[in-house]
Scaffold this motif. Sequence first.
Motif, PDB file in Angstrom:
ATOM      1  N   THR A   1       4.970   5.693   1.544  1.00 25.57           N
ATOM      2  CA  THR A   1       3.948   4.877   2.187  1.00 25.57           C
ATOM      3  C   THR A   1       3.720   5.393   3.598  1.00 25.57           C
ATOM      4  N   HIS A   2       2.833   4.745   4.327  1.00 25.17           N
ATOM      5  CA  HIS A   2       2.624   5.065   5.738  1.00 25.17           C
ATOM      6  C   HIS A   2       3.051   3.850   6.566  1.00 25.17           C
TER       7      HIS A   2
ATOM      8  N   SER B   1      -9.684   2.257   3.395  1.00 20.84           N
ATOM      9  CA  SER B   1      -8.933   3.133   4.298  1.00 20.84           C
ATOM     10  C   SER B   1      -9.014   4.589   3.851  1.00 20.84           C
ATOM     11  N   SER B   2      -8.931   4.824   2.540  1.00 19.10           N
ATOM     12  CA  SER B   2      -9.037   6.189   2.014  1.00 19.10           C
ATOM     13  C   SER B   2     -10.412   6.773   2.309  1.00 19.10           C
TER      14      SER B   2
ATOM     15  N   PRO C   1      -3.557   1.262   7.407  1.00 19.25           N
ATOM     16  CA  PRO C   1      -2.575   1.014   6.335  1.00 19.25           C
ATOM     17  C   PRO C   1      -1.159   0.785   6.865  1.00 19.25           C
TER      18      PRO C   1
ATOM     19  N   LYS D   1      -4.294   9.685  -1.154  1.00 19.86           N
ATOM     20  CA  LYS D   1      -5.060   8.485  -0.805  1.00 19.86           C
ATOM     21  C   LYS D   1      -4.125   7.282  -0.799  1.00 19.86           C
ATOM     22  N   TYR D   2      -4.688   6.119  -0.457  1.00 22.46           N
ATOM     23  CA  TYR D   2      -3.918   4.886  -0.421  1.00 22.46           C
ATOM     24  C   TYR D   2      -4.201   4.063  -1.674  1.00 22.46           C
TER      25      TYR D   2
ATOM     26  N   PRO E   1       0.846  -1.205   0.000  1.00 19.91           N
ATOM     27  CA  PRO E   1       0.000   0.000   0.000  1.00 19.91           C
ATOM     28  C   PRO E   1       0.879   1.252   0.000  1.00 19.91           C
ATOM     29  N   TYR E   2       0.705   2.097  -0.994  1.00 16.36           N
ATOM     30  CA  TYR E   2       1.435   3.358  -1.074  1.00 16.36           C
ATOM     31  C   TYR E   2       0.510   4.508  -0.681  1.00 16.36           C
ATOM     32  N   ARG E   3       1.106   5.583  -0.236  1.00 19.09           N
ATOM     33  CA  ARG E   3       0.371   6.832  -0.036  1.00 19.09           C
ATOM     34  C   ARG E   3       0.657   7.658  -1.281  1.00 19.09           C
TER      35      ARG E   3
ATOM     36  N   CYS F   1      -7.085  -0.621   0.695  1.00 21.01           N
ATOM     37  CA  CYS F   1      -6.626   0.755   0.485  1.00 21.01           C
ATOM     38  C   CYS F   1      -7.809   1.686   0.210  1.00 21.01           C
TER      39      CYS F   1
END
Length: 730
Positions: free
Chosen positions: A579-580, A619-620, A589, A562-563, A495-497, A616
């Motif tokens: 990422t987070h 979560s967003s 995340p 967003k994720y 998962p990236y931010r 993701c």
Amino acid sequence: MRTKNKNLLRMGQKRGGRRLSKRQVADAVQALFQAHPGEALSFKYIFKTLKLDTHPAKMLAVDVMEEMAWDDYLSKVDNSTYRLNLKTQVQEGTFIRKANGKNSFMPDDGGKPIFVSERNSMSAMGGDRVRVAMMARRQNHIKEAIVTEILERKHDQAVGILQVEKDYAFLITEGNIFAQDVLIPKKKLKGGKTGEKAVVKITQWPSEESKNLIGEVIDVLGEQGDNNVEMHAILAQYGLPYKYPQRVEEAANKIDATITPEEIAKREDFRNVLTFTIDPADAKDFDDALSIRPMDGMWEVGVHIADVSHYVTEGSIIDKEAQQRATSVYLVDRTIPMLPERLCNFICSLRPDEEKLCYSVIFLMDEEANIKKWHLAHTVIKSNRRFAYEEVQAILENGTKKTSKADDSSLAKELCLLSAMAQKLRERRFQNGAVKFDREELHFDIDEKGHPTRCFFKKSTLATQLIEEFMLLANRTVAESIGRVPKGTKAKTLPYRIHDQPDPQKLENLRVALAPFGYKVKTSGTRGAISRGLNKLMTEAEGRREQKLVETLALRAMMKAKYSTHNIGHYGLAFDFYTHFTSPIRRYPDTMVHRLLTRYQEGGRSANQDHYEELCEHSSEMEQTAQNAERDSIKYKMVEFMADKIGQEFDAHISGVQSYGIYCEIDENHCEGLVGMHDLDGDYYEFDEKNCQLVGRRHHGKYQLGDAIRIKVARANVERRQLDFILADE
């Protein structure tokens, strides 16, 4: 052809003697095609179905269909057959309900909102996912859509005030979620009384048989105006939990917090390394710590993050609850945690003088903040000191001087060194194209009853920047370790931010809005060129009366972060990979990232991307919902804070311009209220949306975004979270 058809209409009559109008024929044709999406309908079928049995009526229908095809509403199959143009005319998206009936549909593809009248809304509620058909465009009318199907209900519960009558009860809802009040059978009141706030679950939606919303009370919150009741109402309004399930609390209470010698042996031991946390003064969940020690003529800096995934196993009852919540929610006077209190405030919290398990990014750096090498490790730490931001700021401002009995010169020296490194990281980040947004945050001092006694602003300081830069560094580094792979190799799932580039149209709107102030905004070019232009704009506006206007408009031009497992980089931070990783106590995340990093360190295969993309997206969505609830709690406290200041005057500036009035933000406390159009005397004002201003029709006076203005507090409606101003006498 069209003129001929109109002439024929004048001569012709429908059987029975009544002449058909073009509008009637158009509505009938439109309804027929919407009832048969995807089907090709012949003239013969259309004439027969609509009972168009006179030549003028048939020719008028042909004329209408020609116009609909010209407008792309219909597509022509052959000379006598048409079908609904599904490609452009049937879309899916989100329904947005407005209290004034001016509802709209927001397409999934991010296009412009499209008007939906109440009669064409199919009783859709705000936030529902719907399928719509575009209506044939009438001359001199805006584009309209009609809801044809409700795909997914966004809300199945409502918050409001109970009104109990002799034979029935109903809930007066707040906001724009529902078009009407909710009827409640008397036996489903759960003891609720008139005037109390309650949470109601919808048991029957409007249908062709019944237009009523019917529900049952699932929780009586209490008397309106009570602080706890209002905060719980805000959470319930957004579908956010305000209580922790007992079974989840019980599961957390069974977790063994003991750190065994066997577990310590598996980890890198940092218990004897100088380590500390820096957090807000009222924080209880300390999820990150920094360590520092000299090594090989350089400095080893550790970014230590609470090892939540060690205690919360995937698929457990605690994990499922955390996954659903996705984030902690921070209202003005309370935190609604993602994890049970025993985990977030005790077991996982990196409290001083307690051994704690962490997942850490360890950097070897020189004093110029250049990274010589780094590694990722599961660790055990023991924090030496818990700092508040204000304490660290005092130390940094005084250099290595002692600022309290608890400080010594060596600790001050390490803090100053880390701060200097952080500033070098920050400087390089902006040189690489990061966008500089240092927004003030509004905060309140709250008394024991929850009433706001003071409002103030928190700004970015050297202390907050120290933590921020090292957290950014850790997040970027672990993202690069997975995402940056040799050409031709597919990166493993993570998962990236992500943060996309500004919308070109929004940048153009920004350029147009700021042109009257003499600012030039670069709207095209490379990513770096645009971000440097935005930073230059912010620097030029600093200290000028329109500073807040410039910052607000520039922020509106930015996309939302967003994720996603599909990496596009982070525009605002100017990172190719981000990422987070650093806040697993309060963000799900981060927990996902910890688990995947551990999996890959142990040689595991890439995780299922579709599964993590779904997480993701959730979560967003939950992040945005939590932010909306947080904003509503600020609005509530803002109105409550101003409630005893009715009649007082304040200097303010115009912070928003709408067709119904101007929003004004008080300079000394940033509380915002509305001066309604009806309170703008002396002229009739027209809304110039392009230039963010109201312009007087007769005297040409202007009210423009950013203008200084003197206001008087007129009304403070706490229930509606609405603050009304009037203009003070000149």
